[in-house]
Each structure stands twice: as structure tokens, then as C-alpha cells.
Design an enzyme around this catalytic site. Sequence first.
Site, PDB file in Angstrom:
ATOM      1  N   HIS A  38       8.600   1.981  10.037  1.00  9.74           N
ATOM      2  CA  HIS A  38       9.372   2.826   8.465  1.00  9.74           C
ATOM      3  C   HIS A  38       9.741   4.361   9.781  1.00  9.74           C
ATOM      4  O   HIS A  38       8.583   4.811   9.113  1.00  9.74           O
ATOM      5  CB  HIS A  38       8.022   3.028   7.973  1.00  9.74           C
ATOM      6  CG  HIS A  38       8.790   1.944   6.650  1.00  9.74           C
ATOM      7  ND1 HIS A  38       7.794   1.557   5.892  1.00  9.74           N
ATOM      8  CD2 HIS A  38      10.463   1.462   6.289  1.00  9.74           C
ATOM      9  CE1 HIS A  38       8.415   0.574   4.869  1.00  9.74           C
ATOM     10  NE2 HIS A  38       9.243   0.272   5.235  1.00  9.74           N
ATOM     11  N   CYS A  62      -0.064   3.403  16.166  1.00  5.72           N
ATOM     12  CA  CYS A  62      -0.624   3.422  15.479  1.00  5.72           C
ATOM     13  C   CYS A  62      -0.748   1.790  16.562  1.00  5.72           C
ATOM     14  O   CYS A  62       0.276   1.182  17.077  1.00  5.72           O
ATOM     15  CB  CYS A  62      -1.092   2.159  14.513  1.00  5.72           C
ATOM     16  SG  CYS A  62       0.240   1.311  14.016  1.00  5.72           S
ATOM     17  N   HIS A 106       5.328  -5.458   8.925  1.00 12.43           N
ATOM     18  CA  HIS A 106       4.791  -4.897   7.675  1.00 12.43           C
ATOM     19  C   HIS A 106       4.481  -6.746   7.194  1.00 12.43           C
ATOM     20  O   HIS A 106       4.052  -6.913   6.152  1.00 12.43           O
ATOM     21  CB  HIS A 106       5.898  -4.308   6.561  1.00 12.43           C
ATOM     22  CG  HIS A 106       5.897  -2.566   7.286  1.00 12.43           C
ATOM     23  ND1 HIS A 106       6.409  -2.489   7.588  1.00 12.43           N
ATOM     24  CD2 HIS A 106       4.873  -2.184   6.893  1.00 12.43           C
ATOM     25  CE1 HIS A 106       7.246  -1.455   7.413  1.00 12.43           C
ATOM     26  NE2 HIS A 106       5.772  -0.581   7.562  1.00 12.43           N
ATOM     27  N   HIS A 130       6.717  -2.356  -1.754  1.00 15.92           N
ATOM     28  CA  HIS A 130       6.535  -2.048  -0.177  1.00 15.92           C
ATOM     29  C   HIS A 130       6.627  -3.569   0.223  1.00 15.92           C
ATOM     30  O   HIS A 130       6.134  -4.220  -0.009  1.00 15.92           O
ATOM     31  CB  HIS A 130       5.448  -1.421   0.157  1.00 15.92           C
ATOM     32  CG  HIS A 130       4.907  -0.746   1.641  1.00 15.92           C
ATOM     33  ND1 HIS A 130       4.968  -1.890   2.861  1.00 15.92           N
ATOM     34  CD2 HIS A 130       4.993   0.247   1.825  1.00 15.92           C
ATOM     35  CE1 HIS A 130       5.109  -1.096   3.476  1.00 15.92           C
ATOM     36  NE2 HIS A 130       5.310   0.229   2.895  1.00 15.92           N
ATOM     37  N   SER A 169       3.930   5.173  12.316  1.00 12.19           N
ATOM     38  CA  SER A 169       5.424   4.908  12.978  1.00 12.19           C
ATOM     39  C   SER A 169       6.390   5.739  14.355  1.00 12.19           C
ATOM     40  O   SER A 169       7.268   6.024  14.132  1.00 12.19           O
ATOM     41  CB  SER A 169       6.458   3.766  11.916  1.00 12.19           C
ATOM     42  OG  SER A 169       6.532   5.235  11.248  1.00 12.19           O
ATOM     43  N   CYS A 223      -6.809  -0.365   7.227  1.00 15.93           N
ATOM     44  CA  CYS A 223      -6.988  -0.765   8.289  1.00 15.93           C
ATOM     45  C   CYS A 223      -7.981   0.373   8.781  1.00 15.93           C
ATOM     46  O   CYS A 223      -7.821   2.224   8.565  1.00 15.93           O
ATOM     47  CB  CYS A 223      -5.464  -0.065   9.211  1.00 15.93           C
ATOM     48  SG  CYS A 223      -5.512  -0.117  10.805  1.00 15.93           S
ATOM     49  N   THR A 280      -3.114  -2.055   3.591  1.00 11.71           N
ATOM     50  CA  THR A 280      -3.539  -1.749   5.157  1.00 11.71           C
ATOM     51  C   THR A 280      -3.685  -0.169   5.091  1.00 11.71           C
ATOM     52  O   THR A 280      -4.318  -0.072   6.061  1.00 11.71           O
ATOM     53  CB  THR A 280      -3.329  -2.453   6.315  1.00 11.71           C
ATOM     54  OG1 THR A 280      -1.545  -2.008   6.717  1.00 11.71           O
ATOM     55  CG2 THR A 280      -3.398  -4.135   5.759  1.00 11.71           C
ATOM     56  N   GLU A 339       5.320  -4.698   2.913  1.00 10.86           N
ATOM     57  CA  GLU A 339       3.627  -5.177   3.270  1.00 10.86           C
ATOM     58  C   GLU A 339       3.226  -6.459   2.196  1.00 10.86           C
ATOM     59  O   GLU A 339       2.445  -6.945   2.400  1.00 10.86           O
ATOM     60  CB  GLU A 339       2.672  -4.271   4.131  1.00 10.86           C
ATOM     61  CG  GLU A 339       1.806  -4.871   4.274  1.00 10.86           C
ATOM     62  CD  GLU A 339       0.355  -3.793   4.002  1.00 10.86           C
ATOM     63  OE1 GLU A 339      -0.423  -4.100   3.637  1.00 10.86           O
ATOM     64  OE2 GLU A 339       0.738  -2.954   4.686  1.00 10.86           O
ATOM     65  N   CYS A 369       1.773  -7.144  12.347  1.00 10.46           N
ATOM     66  CA  CYS A 369       1.071  -5.916  13.270  1.00 10.46           C
ATOM     67  C   CYS A 369      -0.769  -7.223  12.902  1.00 10.46           C
ATOM     68  O   CYS A 369      -0.612  -7.363  11.618  1.00 10.46           O
ATOM     69  CB  CYS A 369       0.517  -4.648  12.178  1.00 10.46           C
ATOM     70  SG  CYS A 369      -1.467  -3.901  11.810  1.00 10.46           S
TER      71      CYS A 369
END
Length: 291
Positions: A43, A12, A76, A126, A266, A194, A165, A128, A98
Amino acid sequence: MELIIARTAGFCMGVDMALHKLDGALADPPSQGRIRTLGPLIHNPQVLERYQAQGVLQAGNAEDLQPGDVVVIRAHGIPKDTQAELLDRKAVLIDATCPKVKKAQILIHRQAEQGKHLLLFGERDHPEVRGLISYAPEHTVFENQDELTAVKFLPDKSYFLAAQTTQDRDVFMEVRDWLCANLSPDITVLDTICNATKDRQEEVRLLAGSVEAMIVVGGKNSGNTRRLAQIAQECGVFATHVETADELPLEELAKYPRMGLTAGASTPAWIIEDVVQTLCRRFGCESRSNE
């Protein structure tokens, strides 16, 4: 046998940007200090191994760093207090967060400044998510509807909803509807999922409807990749999540005349191509892009 490759498979924008920034640091290394990432930049173990071979190592925390170290902040994002620690240790920061994650951090901070309590739909462990909740002193993280239903809401507290996201937008909309019906019809809902995530998930659903098996390629520790595999399984087709071509269950896949292939945000193109070539060599199949 036919192999259909998802148009949205692979990097992405946020991942591509993060790696571009790390490549820039490697092309112009510091005269003093080292190049480090705080935790894995993305990741995908295979990508990280390639950078490790170039001398880029992961720092577990700010204490692992030396003054002058160049630190690339992961895609993240990181908690805001961690960023302050990095600056206190005189590290040189390259922010590869990001833009979609950065936007989510800003939106959450604005709501939290108004004294609201964050309800965050995401994976609590996580990285993020750990970064997002650092912008909301009052927060509750839930991973599914059952966890949300068990929350004891306070009548005098104002709440707002956001999501990691890479969460499933359809499930998020179900959560929103439940909160509107059971908590408040006027609850603030932040659109933090996202579009790249949404597009990948929608394509998996469409592709799974025209094949007998789905192959999802990407890191096992990648949340967005795991969700692609989960969605494929929920569509009722055989689905397998592999990191590399070596993990392909070829004997099982031989049963299916039409296969679909997608990859997490990723997953680099060279891994996807290796999986495609392995399948084509084994089954003599033709591959084409999803239309």
C-alpha cells in the site's frame, strides 16, 4: 526547530521481502507471459508507480491473467479460493505473502477446522482481512468494540479471537478482556498482531510525548500508516498524515519547535528522506534519530 525521526520508520520485513521477490522476477523475466501482481503488492502508490514504469501492472482478478503469467501474490495475502483460481489459469505464482500474515492464516485455519467461529478484529474491506476469513467458513469481522458488543453470540457455538496483523495491540487486549468477561473466560485468543506493528505504535506514543507535532509518512490506503496517525492524534499533539513532501502543511508546522516523524511499514526510505530534507530546508532544523 528540531526534528526527531522514529527508529522504526519505514519498511518492515514483510514489505521488504515482497519487493525483493518482485525485483527477482524482473531480473529474470519469463520467456512467455507477463509479470503481474494481483491487486497492489503493497500500500504505497509511489512505489507501485515505479514498478508500473518497469512494466509491472496489477491484475484485478484471475480472469485478467493469461497462461504463463508470473503473478506475485501481495504482501497482504489473498483468499485461498483466489489462489486456486490462479493455478487453474496456469499462472506461475510467486508467493510474497508476509510471513506474519501467512502464520495468521495457518493459525486461523487450525481453529476453524475444529468447528469454531472466528471473531476477527480488523477492517472488513482490507485485502488482508479478506484473505484471513477465507480460512474460517464461520466468521464475524468487527472494527471496534461497539460492533463486537452488538454481535448475537450463540450459546452452543465455540468462538475464537484473532486480529488483522496491523491492528492496535492495546485495543486488541481490551477486546480480549471484554470477551473473557462477557462470553467465556476460556476463549481461544490467537496472537496475530505483528511485532513490527506493535513497535511502531509504541514508539509513536513515546515520541508524541516529547514533541509538539507528529508527521506520519505513507500511503493513504495503508491501514498501519493510518493507525500511526490516529495514535499520534490521540496523544494530543498536532498530527498530519502525508504521502509525499508536497503534502506537508508547512505553514501549520512552523508553529511547533519540536517535531517527530515516523512512517508506515510500506513507506520507502527515499520518500522519508525527501520529507526530512524538505523540512530541514524550510525550517533550518537539525534532524536526529529517536534514542
